[in-house]
Write a protein that holds these residues in place. Structure first.
Motif, short mmCIF file in Angstrom:
data_model
loop_
_atom_site.label_atom_id
_atom_site.label_comp_id
_atom_site.label_asym_id
_atom_site.label_seq_id
_atom_site.Cartn_x
_atom_site.Cartn_y
_atom_site.Cartn_z
N ARG A 746 -15.71 6.72 -7.45
CA ARG A 746 -14.94 6.51 -6.22
C ARG A 746 -13.51 6.97 -6.41
NH1 ARG A 746 -16.86 2.08 -2.21
NH2 ARG A 746 -19.02 2.72 -2.20
N SER A 747 -12.95 7.55 -5.33
CA SER A 747 -11.60 8.09 -5.39
C SER A 747 -10.80 7.61 -4.19
CB SER A 747 -11.67 9.63 -5.39
OG SER A 747 -10.39 10.19 -5.25
N LEU A 748 -9.56 7.21 -4.45
CA LEU A 748 -8.67 6.73 -3.40
C LEU A 748 -7.32 7.41 -3.52
CD1 LEU A 748 -7.86 4.71 -1.11
CD2 LEU A 748 -7.24 3.10 -2.92
N SER A 749 -6.80 7.91 -2.39
CA SER A 749 -5.47 8.50 -2.35
C SER A 749 -4.67 7.82 -1.25
CB SER A 749 -5.56 10.01 -2.09
OG SER A 749 -4.28 10.57 -1.95
N LEU A 750 -3.47 7.32 -1.61
CA LEU A 750 -2.65 6.58 -0.66
C LEU A 750 -1.24 7.18 -0.58
CD1 LEU A 750 -3.46 2.83 -1.41
CD2 LEU A 750 -3.97 4.06 0.70
N HIS A 751 -0.79 7.46 0.63
CA HIS A 751 0.61 7.83 0.88
C HIS A 751 1.26 6.63 1.54
CE1 HIS A 751 0.66 12.42 0.50
NE2 HIS A 751 -0.46 11.98 -0.04
N LEU A 752 2.18 5.99 0.83
CA LEU A 752 2.78 4.75 1.31
C LEU A 752 4.15 5.02 1.91
CD1 LEU A 752 1.92 2.61 -1.84
CD2 LEU A 752 0.64 2.69 0.30
N ASN A 753 4.46 4.35 3.02
CA ASN A 753 5.82 4.39 3.54
C ASN A 753 6.58 3.19 2.98
OD1 ASN A 753 4.92 2.21 4.99
ND2 ASN A 753 4.96 3.23 6.98
N ASN A 754 7.85 3.10 3.28
CA ASN A 754 8.67 2.03 2.72
C ASN A 754 8.20 0.64 3.13
OD1 ASN A 754 10.37 3.78 1.36
ND2 ASN A 754 11.75 4.02 3.12
N SER A 755 7.53 0.57 4.26
CA SER A 755 7.10 -0.74 4.77
C SER A 755 5.73 -1.16 4.27
CB SER A 755 7.11 -0.74 6.31
OG SER A 755 8.40 -0.47 6.81
N SER A 756 5.04 -0.25 3.59
CA SER A 756 3.69 -0.57 3.12
C SER A 756 3.59 -0.55 1.60
CB SER A 756 2.67 0.41 3.73
OG SER A 756 2.99 1.74 3.35
N LYS A 757 4.76 -0.61 0.92
CA LYS A 757 4.75 -0.48 -0.54
C LYS A 757 4.07 -1.66 -1.24
CE LYS A 757 9.48 -2.29 -0.91
NZ LYS A 757 10.85 -1.96 -1.36
N ASP A 758 3.94 -2.80 -0.54
CA ASP A 758 3.28 -3.96 -1.15
C ASP A 758 1.81 -4.05 -0.77
OD1 ASP A 758 5.65 -4.81 -2.34
OD2 ASP A 758 6.28 -5.85 -0.51
N LEU A 759 1.27 -2.98 -0.21
CA LEU A 759 -0.11 -2.99 0.27
C LEU A 759 -1.10 -3.35 -0.83
CD1 LEU A 759 -1.89 -2.22 2.82
CD2 LEU A 759 -2.16 0.01 1.73
N LEU A 760 -0.83 -2.89 -2.08
CA LEU A 760 -1.79 -3.06 -3.18
C LEU A 760 -1.45 -4.23 -4.10
CD1 LEU A 760 -2.31 0.67 -4.20
CD2 LEU A 760 -3.66 -0.72 -2.63
N GLN A 761 -0.42 -5.00 -3.76
CA GLN A 761 -0.06 -6.11 -4.64
C GLN A 761 -1.03 -7.27 -4.52
OE1 GLN A 761 1.94 -5.91 -6.98
NE2 GLN A 761 3.01 -4.02 -6.43
N GLY A 762 -1.71 -7.33 -3.40
CA GLY A 762 -2.68 -8.41 -3.22
C GLY A 762 -2.00 -9.67 -2.71
N ASP A 763 -2.83 -10.61 -2.33
CA ASP A 763 -2.33 -11.86 -1.78
C ASP A 763 -3.06 -13.00 -2.47
OD1 ASP A 763 -1.67 -14.07 -0.31
OD2 ASP A 763 -1.96 -13.11 1.65
N SER A 764 -2.29 -13.94 -3.02
CA SER A 764 -2.90 -15.05 -3.76
C SER A 764 -3.88 -15.84 -2.91
CB SER A 764 -1.81 -15.98 -4.29
OG SER A 764 -1.02 -16.47 -3.21
#
Length: 975
Positions: A746-764
């Motif tokens: 599986r392959s994933l490519s992400l272009h993040l803007n300044n407002s989505s930089k925490d998209l991959l940090q996850g949520d407890s």
């Protein structure tokens, strides 16, 4: 060659017949016997043609006539199957009673034609596999790289530099066996280079014992025959009768004993070695140890196997422009006196032969036959080069013809390899084609059949690998993981294949080509500057005239119903203009499988309407003039690949995305929100890519794309947007689904803007965030506050690309250490000087690419990166060696890449360092190229150049070329 082409095509027809029997056995029970009979007949005739190829004889006029008839009949059978059977990718709906009756009539008609052809063959005594002509001496093949083709001094142009490189390799001292393999396409001068080294005075002084053997001359008893020939030359004092009576073990002991007493190394050259032979000889030579072996082969994997360990592989390079002109001047006096006319002639020849020594020599010999040579005659010769190479009576091209035919006929009989190779000739000469474009088109054309435990795509990739391994197809540029991203046929082989493909009605260069009513693949080539392509089979003409011919031909062939008579191609590919002609012609191409208009600059929205009628279409690409696709495209039931990367299309109807067989979608697409009742299951495997904003429905739809394995996403959302949380969850689920190894990597490519930089940090609060993921490839672009927890959970990650994340070394290294299986790493940042890679870090890493603006590179300590094969240090401001990176510490290193803008002293320093390394890694220069940006980040790619850029045939090097995109390569337009 005609028999070879027809045999390859018939092999595919037979495979289709088998599929018909498997899928339609009940429905077509009354025709099963007839279909099996046809399959049996076609198999026998195809086998007869393969016998002809193996006997290497030129067909007679009667044989050629029969072969042509069989080709047309094979096409008729293919048309019949495609016309009456529904989508081959599924069982489809049963045929109506009327269709069954018509299909039965067609099968009976074809069966009768096949029986008539068989009877005609008997009446005229046609024997495709006849040995009579072979016995008469009209042999079509000889040894592939015979040294006799390069004996005179004219052919040693450009040999000094490679000879010196090999002499330096031979200059070392070692108690072990040393193996140096020379590999390259037939006729590229491998044998000539080996001979130049073998007879060099320096080598004579160093190696008092030398032997030269040609492996192909010992086919009957290769192992024993070669050993005896070697022993006879190394130990001339041993009686020939004694040598003839000894077995391999005894000969090995004799070598070990005598050479051990002499206490000197010996040099053995084995020309044209094969893998099985090497496997038999290796244990014998290894035991002797004091042997240096110089081997030649056409096959890359053979060279790699022979030189594994401490050995070295030398890849042949074609002659450059100036070297090619020097060869012509040495051979033909016309080119010695410089004049505009002779310059035009030599330029045409050099461009056509692309540095292939044997092709240049063949053309030069042909020119010597002309009493009054002119530049125009040279240009005419180049335009007719395919005919000259194929013309059996033209002795000047005999050797070249033998080399090219041997490359073709050596491909396994009965496989799809030959057809796949022929297919590559429809792309313009010298124009690289995407590897994935090529394999997907093979699949769409039906030229690939999956095997037990191998999917169709795996077989297609395997075919391309085999052709590349034989140096028939050349890799042009490399992606992050080192695999070729684009490729192209070897120059002179392309000309030969194109001529034969056109002569065999496999490829046509225009609708109006004479006697091309039965072609299978149409290519329209023209230039916007008003000149036609040099590949045009009928010479140069203007673009305007070319299109007029097409339209005139279409009008002439329209019957009363408005359909085109006898126009039945399986693919249409356009380079340049031709939109109007294609549009008016589509209604007559109902069996079309591939429509490639990516490079068609005038096929616009007004022309799209008729595409939805192509019910067999599997592969569709559109160009820059298209901005919209109508909903009625949902009728393209069989469509598998849709490439919109060059279009202006922003939004696609959901009906198109949910087509039942659509597996690969390329573009920059927005998906609107849909209601729950309209959500469907999707067949998409590749989606590269999709824009996610506040109105996007993709985060909701992604979880329904169960087959998705590769996705590219542009994030245009804020952290407070509802889509932010949904997308984060969908990405985590996508990664976790990769635990099912049956779906592949599986392959994933992400272009993040300044407002989505925490998209991959996850949520407890999100349970899925702590669950390990199973991606194999991840590309991230955009600023990050820290190394994402999500990435550190990807314990199986093999490839990682981080672009302009602004992370410091202190942020990067702890995260990278959590990825022990990482094989490829690319870091693109302003500054990475604070990254300190220590001993035992990244133990699996093989390819490291670092692109920085600040010339200070990371520190790599001894013991780190023990498996590194490729090191790319790209900064145009680099001066001198990177003191923090020591080349000698990477034992497996094979390649070093630098920015082409660095100064010459710096390049020389790196080359000197490379020469000190046991593996002598090659030093490549990469040119930084700015391309139109899609985002706020710079979009840059690096393209490899020759060290002497002026000696190249194009702006980029045709050999040893690689490309590194700082933008994710999945959306770069194909070359």
């Amino acid at each position: 060659m005609e028999a070879a082409v027809v045999s390859a095509l018939m092999t595919n027809i037979v495979a289709k017949l088998l599929v018909v029997l498997d899928k339609r056995s009940e429905q077509l029970s009354g025709l099963a016997g007839d279909i099996k009979h046809m399959q049996s007949e076609l198999s026998m005739i195809a086998g007869d043609m393969e016998d002809h190829l193996s006997q290497k004889a030129q067909p007679s006029v009667v044989q050629s006539s029969f072969i042509t008839r069989m080709r047309d009949l094979a096409f008729d059978i293919e048309d019949c199957l495609d016309q009456f059977l529904p989508c081959g990718a599924c069982d489809g709906e049963p045929m109506s009673i009327g269709d069954q009756v018509d299909f039965s009539k067609e099968i009976q008609k074809l069966k009768k034609q096949l029986e008539d052809a068989h009877q005609q063959k008997t009446n005229y005594g046609v024997k495709i596999g006849s040995q009579q002509q072979a016995a008469a001496g009209q042999l079509l093949f000889l040894a592939d790289d015979d040294a006799s083709a390069f004996e005179d001094h004219h052919h040693h142009v450009g040999i000094e530099k490679p000879k010196q490189e090999l002499l330096e390799l031979l200059d070392g001292e070692s108690e072990k066996m040393i193996v140096i393999s020379i590999v390259g396409f037939g006729g590229s001068g491998k044998t000539a280079l080996a001979k130049a080294v073998y007879h060099c005075p320096q080598v004579r002084r160093k190696f008092l014992h030398r032997a030269w053997v040609v492996a192909s001359k010992h086919k009957d008893d290769a192992k024993q025959g070669i050993l005896r020939a070697i022993v006879q030359q190394l130990l001339p004092s041993v009686a020939p009768d004694e040598i003839r009576t000894k077995q391999a073990a005894q000969l090995q002991e004799l070598l070990r004993e005598r050479l051990g007493i002499a206490r000197t190394r010996c040099l053995i050259v084995i020309d044209d070695i094969e893998k099985l032979l090497w496997e038999a000889l290796k244990p014998i030579f290894s035991a002797v140890k004091s042997i240096t072996l110089l081997l030649t082969t056409n096959v890359q994997s053979v060279a790699n196997a022979c030189s594994s360990g401490d050995g070295y592989v030398y890849n042949m390079r074609n002659l450059g422009k100036e070297e090619s002109k020097t060869l012509l001047k040495n051979k033909v006096s016309f080119f010695q006196a410089s004049s505009p006319d002779s310059e035009d002639g030599s330029d045409a020849i050099v461009h056509k032969c692309l540095g292939h020594p044997l092709a240049l020599v063949s053309v030069a010999n042909h020119l010597l036959d002309e009493k009054e040579l002119t530049g125009q005659f040279c240009q005419d010769t180049c335009r007719r080069l395919g005919i000259h190479m194929d013309e059996n009576k033209n002795n000047n091209f005999t050797k070249l013809r033998q080399v090219l035919m041997t490359n073709y006929s050596s491909l396994p009989a009965g496989s799809s390899l030959r057809t796949c190779l022929l297919y590559t000739s429809l792309f313009p000469d010298g124009r690289p084609v995407s590897r994935k474009t090529l394999t997907r088109r093979w699949l769409a054309e039906g030229y690939i059949e999956g095997r037990l435990q191998h999917s169709d795509l795996e077989v297609a990739e395997e075919n391309l690998k085999k052709l590349t391994d034989r140096n028939i197809i050349l890799p042009v540029d490399s992606s992050n993981n080192g695999k070729a991203k684009t490729c192209k046929p070897y120059g002179i082989m392309h000309h030969f294949m194109l001529h034969r493909s056109m002569s065999s009605n496999f490829i046509a260069k225009s609708f109006g080509a004479k006697n091309r009513s039965n072609y299978r693949h149409l290519v329209i080539e023209n230039h916007t500057n008003g000149t036609a392509s040099s590949n045009d089979h009928h010479g140069a003409s203007s673009s305007h005239g070319h299109l007029n011919k097409i339209c005139t031909y279409v009008k002439k062939n329209l019957d009363n119903t408005g359909s085109v008579n006898k126009m039945r191609p399986r693919s249409i590919t356009v380079f340049g203009s031709g939109g109007e002609a294609v549009h008016s012609n589509l209604t007559g191409c109902k069996l079309l499988r591939v429509l490639d208009l990516k490079d068609c600059n005038d096929f616009g929205d007004a022309h799209v309407d008729n595409i939805y009628k192509l019910l067999h279409l599997k592969y569709l690409t559109l160009g820059s003039s298209v901005s919209n696709l109508p909903v009625k495209m949902k009728k393209l039931h069989c469509l598998e690949t849709l490439d919109l990367r060059k279009t202006k299309i922003e939004t696609l109807p959901l009906e198109i995305i949910s087509l039942p067989h659509l597996a690969h979608l390329f573009g920059k697409i927005k998906l609107k929100r849909v209601s729950a009742k309209n959500r469907k299951n999707f067949n998409l495997q590749t989606l590269a890519g999709v824009v996610v904003d506040s109105n996007s429905g993709f985060p909701e739809l992604m979880v329904h794309m169960k087959k998705l394995t590769k996705v590219k996403i542009w994030c245009e959302i804020t952290s407070t947007d509802s889509n932010h949380a949904m997308l984060s969850e969908a990405i985590h689920k996508f990664a976790q689904a990769g635990a099912d190894i049956s779906v592949g990597p599986r392959s994933l490519s992400l272009h993040l803007n300044n407002s989505s930089k925490d998209l991959l940090q996850g949520d407890s609060s999100n349970a899925t965030s702590s669950t390990p993921g199973y991606l194999s490839s991840l590309k991230l672009q955009g600023g990050l506050s820290q190394f994402p927890q999500f990435v550190m959970s990807l314990r199986g990650l093999k490839e990682l690309c981080l672009t302009y994340t602004n992370m410091t070394g202190a942020n990067l290294l702890p995260g990278l250490r959590k990825l022990p299986r990482l094989v490829c790493l690319k870091l693109v940042e302003v500054d990475l000087a604070d990254l300190d890679i220590k001993d035992k870090d990244l133990p699996s890493l093989q390819r490291l690419c670092i692109v920085v603006e600040n010339p200070k590179f990371p520190t790599i300590k001894d013991g780190a990166l023990p498996r590194l094969v490729s090191l790319q240090l790209l900064c145009e401001h680099l001066v001198g060696l990177c003191g923090v990176i020591k080349v000698e510490g990477f034992e497996a290193l094979q390649e070093i890449a630098l920015d082409s803008m660095v100064n010459q002293p710096t390049i020389q320093l790196w080359e000197n360092e490379a020469k000190k390394h046991p593996k002598r890694p090659r030093v490549c220069l990469l040119k930084r190229v700015i391309v139109p940006a899609e985002t706020s980040w710079p979009s840059v790619k690096y393209v490899a150049l020759c060290q002497d850029d002026s000696n190249c045939y194009t702006d980029t090097c045709t050999i040893d070329h690689m490309e590194i995109d700082l933008e994710d390569p999945t959306l770069q337009p194909n070359s």
